[in-house]
Write a protein that holds these residues in place. Structure first.
Motif, PDB file in Angstrom:
ATOM      1  N   ARG A  51      -8.553 -11.777  10.779  1.00  8.82           N
ATOM      2  CA  ARG A  51      -9.462 -10.632  10.723  1.00  8.82           C
ATOM      3  C   ARG A  51      -8.745  -9.499  10.009  1.00  8.82           C
ATOM      4  NH1 ARG A  51     -11.567  -9.618  16.761  1.00  8.82           N
ATOM      5  NH2 ARG A  51     -10.810  -7.594  16.154  1.00  8.82           N
ATOM      6  N   PHE A  52      -9.488  -8.780   9.203  1.00 11.61           N
ATOM      7  CA  PHE A  52      -8.953  -7.628   8.511  1.00 11.61           C
ATOM      8  C   PHE A  52      -9.712  -6.399   8.981  1.00 11.61           C
ATOM      9  CE2 PHE A  52      -7.748 -11.185   5.971  1.00 11.61           C
ATOM     10  CZ  PHE A  52      -6.494 -10.861   5.481  1.00 11.61           C
ATOM     11  N   PHE A  53      -9.036  -5.273   8.974  1.00 20.33           N
ATOM     12  CA  PHE A  53      -9.614  -4.043   9.497  1.00 20.33           C
ATOM     13  C   PHE A  53      -9.654  -2.982   8.412  1.00 20.33           C
ATOM     14  CE2 PHE A  53      -7.695  -6.482  12.848  1.00 20.33           C
ATOM     15  CZ  PHE A  53      -8.668  -6.475  13.826  1.00 20.33           C
ATOM     16  N   VAL A  54     -10.745  -2.239   8.381  1.00 14.64           N
ATOM     17  CA  VAL A  54     -10.931  -1.132   7.444  1.00 14.64           C
ATOM     18  C   VAL A  54     -11.588   0.030   8.196  1.00 14.64           C
ATOM     19  CG1 VAL A  54     -11.136  -2.547   5.353  1.00 14.64           C
ATOM     20  CG2 VAL A  54     -13.183  -2.011   6.675  1.00 14.64           C
ATOM     21  N   MET A  55     -11.510   1.207   7.607  1.00 17.68           N
ATOM     22  CA  MET A  55     -12.226   2.349   8.174  1.00 17.68           C
ATOM     23  C   MET A  55     -13.724   2.066   8.100  1.00 17.68           C
ATOM     24  SD  MET A  55     -10.716   5.599   6.048  1.00 17.68           S
ATOM     25  CE  MET A  55     -12.336   6.266   6.141  1.00 17.68           C
ATOM     26  N   ARG A  59      -9.942  -0.612   0.147  1.00 15.95           N
ATOM     27  CA  ARG A  59     -10.644  -1.263   1.251  1.00 15.95           C
ATOM     28  C   ARG A  59     -10.419  -2.780   1.249  1.00 15.95           C
ATOM     29  NH1 ARG A  59     -13.824   1.140   4.397  1.00 15.95           N
ATOM     30  NH2 ARG A  59     -15.441  -0.415   4.514  1.00 15.95           N
ATOM     31  N   LYS A  60      -9.187  -3.175   1.018  1.00 17.87           N
ATOM     32  CA  LYS A  60      -8.828  -4.597   1.082  1.00 17.87           C
ATOM     33  C   LYS A  60      -8.719  -5.056   2.526  1.00 17.87           C
ATOM     34  CE  LYS A  60      -6.359  -4.862  -3.296  1.00 17.87           C
ATOM     35  NZ  LYS A  60      -5.074  -5.110  -3.946  1.00 17.87           N
ATOM     36  N   GLY A  61      -8.402  -4.111   3.416  1.00 15.02           N
ATOM     37  CA  GLY A  61      -8.244  -4.429   4.825  1.00 15.02           C
ATOM     38  C   GLY A  61      -6.806  -4.730   5.179  1.00 15.02           C
ATOM     39  N   ILE A  62      -6.469  -4.456   6.418  1.00 12.34           N
ATOM     40  CA  ILE A  62      -5.130  -4.711   6.943  1.00 12.34           C
ATOM     41  C   ILE A  62      -5.294  -5.703   8.091  1.00 12.34           C
ATOM     42  CG2 ILE A  62      -3.032  -3.670   7.921  1.00 12.34           C
ATOM     43  CD1 ILE A  62      -3.846  -2.532   5.149  1.00 12.34           C
ATOM     44  N   SER A  63      -4.452  -6.726   8.114  1.00  7.59           N
ATOM     45  CA  SER A  63      -4.556  -7.745   9.157  1.00  7.59           C
ATOM     46  C   SER A  63      -3.834  -7.297  10.428  1.00  7.59           C
ATOM     47  CB  SER A  63      -3.966  -9.074   8.681  1.00  7.59           C
ATOM     48  OG  SER A  63      -2.557  -8.994   8.623  1.00  7.59           O
ATOM     49  N   PHE A  64      -4.170  -7.947  11.509  1.00  9.74           N
ATOM     50  CA  PHE A  64      -3.537  -7.695  12.803  1.00  9.74           C
ATOM     51  C   PHE A  64      -2.023  -7.838  12.701  1.00  9.74           C
ATOM     52  CE2 PHE A  64      -1.823  -9.394  16.747  1.00  9.74           C
ATOM     53  CZ  PHE A  64      -2.254  -8.457  17.672  1.00  9.74           C
ATOM     54  N   ASP A  65      -1.581  -8.934  12.096  1.00 10.77           N
ATOM     55  CA  ASP A  65      -0.140  -9.199  11.976  1.00 10.77           C
ATOM     56  C   ASP A  65       0.570  -8.114  11.167  1.00 10.77           C
ATOM     57  OD1 ASP A  65      -0.323 -11.551  13.463  1.00 10.77           O
ATOM     58  OD2 ASP A  65      -0.764 -12.766  11.686  1.00 10.77           O
ATOM     59  N   GLU A  66      -0.100  -7.604  10.154  1.00 13.85           N
ATOM     60  CA  GLU A  66       0.494  -6.524   9.366  1.00 13.85           C
ATOM     61  C   GLU A  66       0.704  -5.281  10.224  1.00 13.85           C
ATOM     62  OE1 GLU A  66      -0.920  -6.401   4.925  1.00 13.85           O
ATOM     63  OE2 GLU A  66      -2.566  -7.207   6.169  1.00 13.85           O
ATOM     64  N   PHE A  67      -0.269  -4.959  11.074  1.00 15.87           N
ATOM     65  CA  PHE A  67      -0.114  -3.799  11.958  1.00 15.87           C
ATOM     66  C   PHE A  67       1.059  -3.979  12.911  1.00 15.87           C
ATOM     67  CE2 PHE A  67      -4.759  -2.829  11.223  1.00 15.87           C
ATOM     68  CZ  PHE A  67      -4.525  -1.647  10.522  1.00 15.87           C
ATOM     69  N   LEU A 112      -5.139   3.207   7.896  1.00 13.61           N
ATOM     70  CA  LEU A 112      -6.301   2.605   7.226  1.00 13.61           C
ATOM     71  C   LEU A 112      -6.941   3.544   6.210  1.00 13.61           C
ATOM     72  CD1 LEU A 112      -8.001   0.665  10.147  1.00 13.61           C
ATOM     73  CD2 LEU A 112      -6.923  -0.307   8.104  1.00 13.61           C
ATOM     74  N   ILE A 113      -6.798   4.829   6.414  1.00 11.05           N
ATOM     75  CA  ILE A 113      -7.357   5.788   5.459  1.00 11.05           C
ATOM     76  C   ILE A 113      -6.693   5.636   4.096  1.00 11.05           C
ATOM     77  CG2 ILE A 113      -7.591   8.258   4.923  1.00 11.05           C
ATOM     78  CD1 ILE A 113      -8.025   8.694   7.958  1.00 11.05           C
ATOM     79  N   PHE A 114      -5.418   5.228   4.090  1.00 10.19           N
ATOM     80  CA  PHE A 114      -4.703   5.031   2.825  1.00 10.19           C
ATOM     81  C   PHE A 114      -5.092   3.731   2.123  1.00 10.19           C
ATOM     82  CE2 PHE A 114      -1.981   8.211   4.778  1.00 10.19           C
ATOM     83  CZ  PHE A 114      -1.674   9.032   3.699  1.00 10.19           C
ATOM     84  N   ASP A 115      -5.895   2.906   2.747  1.00  8.03           N
ATOM     85  CA  ASP A 115      -6.376   1.662   2.130  1.00  8.03           C
ATOM     86  C   ASP A 115      -7.570   2.005   1.241  1.00  8.03           C
ATOM     87  OD1 ASP A 115      -6.995  -0.948   1.458  1.00  8.03           O
ATOM     88  OD2 ASP A 115      -7.830  -1.455   3.423  1.00  8.03           O
ATOM     89  N   PHE A 116      -7.274   2.697   0.143  1.00 13.23           N
ATOM     90  CA  PHE A 116      -8.327   3.211  -0.745  1.00 13.23           C
ATOM     91  C   PHE A 116      -9.176   2.102  -1.356  1.00 13.23           C
ATOM     92  CE2 PHE A 116      -4.890   6.500  -1.171  1.00 13.23           C
ATOM     93  CZ  PHE A 116      -5.511   7.443  -0.368  1.00 13.23           C
ATOM     94  N   MET A 168       0.852  -1.173   0.000  1.00 14.44           N
ATOM     95  CA  MET A 168       0.000   0.000   0.000  1.00 14.44           C
ATOM     96  C   MET A 168       0.899   1.238   0.000  1.00 14.44           C
ATOM     97  SD  MET A 168      -3.252   0.746   2.437  1.00 14.44           S
ATOM     98  CE  MET A 168      -2.372   0.937   3.957  1.00 14.44           C
ATOM     99  N   LYS A 169       0.571   2.188  -0.816  1.00 16.18           N
ATOM    100  CA  LYS A 169       1.368   3.400  -0.944  1.00 16.18           C
ATOM    101  C   LYS A 169       0.815   4.484  -0.020  1.00 16.18           C
ATOM    102  CE  LYS A 169       2.848   6.665  -4.460  1.00 16.18           C
ATOM    103  NZ  LYS A 169       2.704   7.071  -5.864  1.00 16.18           N
ATOM    104  N   ILE A 170       1.704   5.075   0.789  1.00 14.03           N
ATOM    105  CA  ILE A 170       1.290   6.186   1.658  1.00 14.03           C
ATOM    106  C   ILE A 170       2.275   7.346   1.514  1.00 14.03           C
ATOM    107  CG2 ILE A 170       0.232   4.627   3.345  1.00 14.03           C
ATOM    108  CD1 ILE A 170       2.501   5.459   5.259  1.00 14.03           C
ATOM    109  N   ASP A 171       1.796   8.530   1.784  1.00 13.81           N
ATOM    110  CA  ASP A 171       2.634   9.722   1.818  1.00 13.81           C
ATOM    111  C   ASP A 171       2.979   9.967   3.286  1.00 13.81           C
ATOM    112  OD1 ASP A 171       2.938  12.712   2.349  1.00 13.81           O
ATOM    113  OD2 ASP A 171       3.072  12.656   0.148  1.00 13.81           O
TER     114      ASP A 171
END
Length: 147
Positions: free
Chosen positions: A81-85, A38-46, A32-36, A1-4
Protein backbone atom coordinates in the motif's frame (compact mmCIF):
# COMPACT_ATOMS: atom_id res chain seq x y z
CA UNK A 1 12.40 12.54 -2.54
CA UNK A 2 13.91 15.93 -1.77
CA UNK A 3 12.79 17.75 1.38
CA UNK A 4 13.87 20.91 3.16
CA UNK A 5 14.57 19.99 6.79
CA UNK A 6 13.69 23.40 8.21
CA UNK A 7 10.38 23.62 6.33
CA UNK A 8 9.70 20.01 7.33
CA UNK A 9 10.26 20.81 11.04
CA UNK A 10 7.98 23.84 10.83
CA UNK A 11 5.29 21.80 9.09
CA UNK A 12 5.51 19.04 11.70
CA UNK A 13 4.98 21.59 14.46
CA UNK A 14 2.20 23.42 12.64
CA UNK A 15 0.19 20.38 11.54
CA UNK A 16 0.74 18.66 14.87
CA UNK A 17 -0.86 21.63 16.61
CA UNK A 18 -3.48 22.43 13.96
CA UNK A 19 -4.78 18.87 13.61
CA UNK A 20 -3.93 17.73 17.16
CA UNK A 21 -1.68 14.99 15.81
CA UNK A 22 0.85 12.97 17.77
CA UNK A 23 4.46 13.63 16.68
CA UNK A 24 4.91 10.64 14.34
CA UNK A 25 1.58 11.25 12.58
CA UNK A 26 2.53 14.92 12.09
CA UNK A 27 5.90 13.83 10.65
CA UNK A 28 4.25 11.39 8.26
CA UNK A 29 1.77 14.01 7.05
CA UNK A 30 4.45 16.67 6.63
CA UNK A 31 6.65 14.19 4.76
CA UNK A 32 3.81 13.31 2.38
CA UNK A 33 3.37 16.97 1.49
CA UNK A 34 6.83 16.84 -0.11
CA UNK A 35 5.64 14.03 -2.41
CA UNK A 36 4.83 16.58 -5.12
CA UNK A 37 4.51 13.94 -7.83
CA UNK A 38 2.09 11.94 -5.66
CA UNK A 39 3.94 8.67 -6.25
CA UNK A 40 3.10 7.60 -2.71
CA UNK A 41 5.23 6.38 0.17
CA UNK A 42 5.05 2.77 1.32
CA UNK A 43 4.65 1.58 4.89
CA UNK A 44 8.16 0.10 4.89
CA UNK A 45 9.62 3.39 3.70
CA UNK A 46 8.02 5.21 6.65
CA UNK A 47 9.45 2.64 9.09
CA UNK A 48 12.90 3.17 7.60
CA UNK A 49 12.72 6.98 7.19
CA UNK A 50 11.54 7.67 10.73
CA UNK A 51 13.29 4.73 12.43
CA UNK A 52 10.00 3.93 14.10
CA UNK A 53 8.42 0.65 15.05
CA UNK A 54 5.95 -0.95 12.68
CA UNK A 55 3.17 -0.64 15.25
CA UNK A 56 3.82 3.10 15.73
CA UNK A 57 3.83 3.74 12.00
CA UNK A 58 0.71 1.62 11.56
CA UNK A 59 -1.13 3.50 14.33
CA UNK A 60 -0.14 6.87 12.87
CA UNK A 61 -1.16 5.90 9.34
CA UNK A 62 -4.50 4.55 10.58
CA UNK A 63 -5.14 7.78 12.48
CA UNK A 64 -4.38 9.89 9.40
CA UNK A 65 -6.57 7.63 7.23
CA UNK A 66 -9.46 7.83 9.72
CA UNK A 67 -9.20 11.61 9.76
CA UNK A 68 -9.28 11.65 5.92
CA UNK A 69 -6.00 13.56 5.92
CA UNK A 70 -4.30 10.93 3.74
CA UNK A 71 -5.37 8.25 1.29
CA UNK A 72 -3.90 4.90 0.41
CA UNK A 73 -3.72 2.99 -2.86
CA UNK A 74 -2.17 -0.13 -4.36
CA UNK A 75 -0.13 -0.16 -7.53
CA UNK A 76 -1.25 -2.75 -10.06
CA UNK A 77 2.00 -4.67 -10.01
CA UNK A 78 2.61 -4.57 -6.24
CA UNK A 79 0.91 -5.75 -3.05
CA UNK A 80 2.26 -2.84 -1.04
CA UNK A 81 0.00 0.00 0.00
CA UNK A 82 1.19 3.49 -0.78
CA UNK A 83 0.10 6.62 1.02
CA UNK A 84 -0.46 10.14 -0.30
CA UNK A 85 -2.04 13.32 1.01
CA UNK A 86 -5.77 13.55 0.47
CA UNK A 87 -6.07 16.42 -2.02
CA UNK A 88 -9.67 16.88 -0.93
CA UNK A 89 -8.77 17.25 2.75
CA UNK A 90 -8.48 21.04 2.65
CA UNK A 91 -11.97 21.26 1.22
CA UNK A 92 -13.25 18.85 3.90
CA UNK A 93 -11.45 20.86 6.59
CA UNK A 94 -12.90 24.19 5.48
CA UNK A 95 -16.38 22.70 5.14
CA UNK A 96 -16.09 21.63 8.79
CA UNK A 97 -14.98 25.15 9.73
CA UNK A 98 -18.00 26.61 7.93
CA UNK A 99 -20.29 24.18 9.73
CA UNK A 100 -18.85 25.19 13.12
CA UNK A 101 -19.14 28.89 12.32
CA UNK A 102 -22.74 28.46 11.19
CA UNK A 103 -23.57 26.56 14.38
CA UNK A 104 -21.98 29.29 16.49
CA UNK A 105 -23.85 31.96 14.54
CA UNK A 106 -27.14 30.17 15.27
CA UNK A 107 -26.24 29.94 18.96
CA UNK A 108 -25.49 33.66 19.02
CA UNK A 109 -28.80 34.47 17.35
CA UNK A 110 -30.62 32.38 19.96
CA UNK A 111 -28.68 34.08 22.74
CA UNK A 112 -29.57 37.51 21.32
CA UNK A 113 -33.26 36.59 21.30
CA UNK A 114 -33.05 35.28 24.85
CA UNK A 115 -31.22 38.36 26.14
CA UNK A 116 -33.71 40.74 24.47
CA UNK A 117 -31.84 43.97 25.15
CA UNK A 118 -32.22 47.51 23.84
CA UNK A 119 -28.64 48.44 24.77
CA UNK A 120 -27.19 49.98 21.59
CA UNK A 121 -23.58 49.18 22.53
CA UNK A 122 -24.37 45.50 23.11
CA UNK A 123 -26.44 45.30 19.91
CA UNK A 124 -23.67 46.97 17.88
CA UNK A 125 -21.03 44.57 19.21
CA UNK A 126 -23.30 41.64 18.45
CA UNK A 127 -23.94 42.93 14.93
CA UNK A 128 -20.21 43.41 14.30
CA UNK A 129 -19.45 39.90 15.58
CA UNK A 130 -22.19 38.21 13.53
CA UNK A 131 -21.22 40.18 10.40
CA UNK A 132 -17.65 38.94 10.80
CA UNK A 133 -18.94 35.35 10.89
CA UNK A 134 -21.22 35.88 7.89
CA UNK A 135 -18.48 37.51 5.78
CA UNK A 136 -16.00 34.75 6.60
CA UNK A 137 -18.52 32.02 5.86
CA UNK A 138 -19.33 33.62 2.50
CA UNK A 139 -15.65 34.16 1.69
CA UNK A 140 -14.71 30.55 2.48
CA UNK A 141 -17.70 29.19 0.52
CA UNK A 142 -16.81 31.33 -2.50
CA UNK A 143 -13.20 30.20 -2.37
CA UNK A 144 -14.19 26.53 -2.06
CA UNK A 145 -16.42 26.90 -5.11
CA UNK A 146 -13.36 28.05 -7.06
CA UNK A 147 -11.37 25.01 -6.00
Amino acid sequence: MKIDKEIFREMVNFYGEAFHLPPLAAKIYAYLIFDFERKGISFDEFVEIFSASKSSVSSSLNLLLNLNIIKDFNKIDERKRFFVMNEKYMKIRFEEIIEKMERELLLLENLKKFRDTDCEVALQKFETYTNLFKKNITNIKDTLDQL
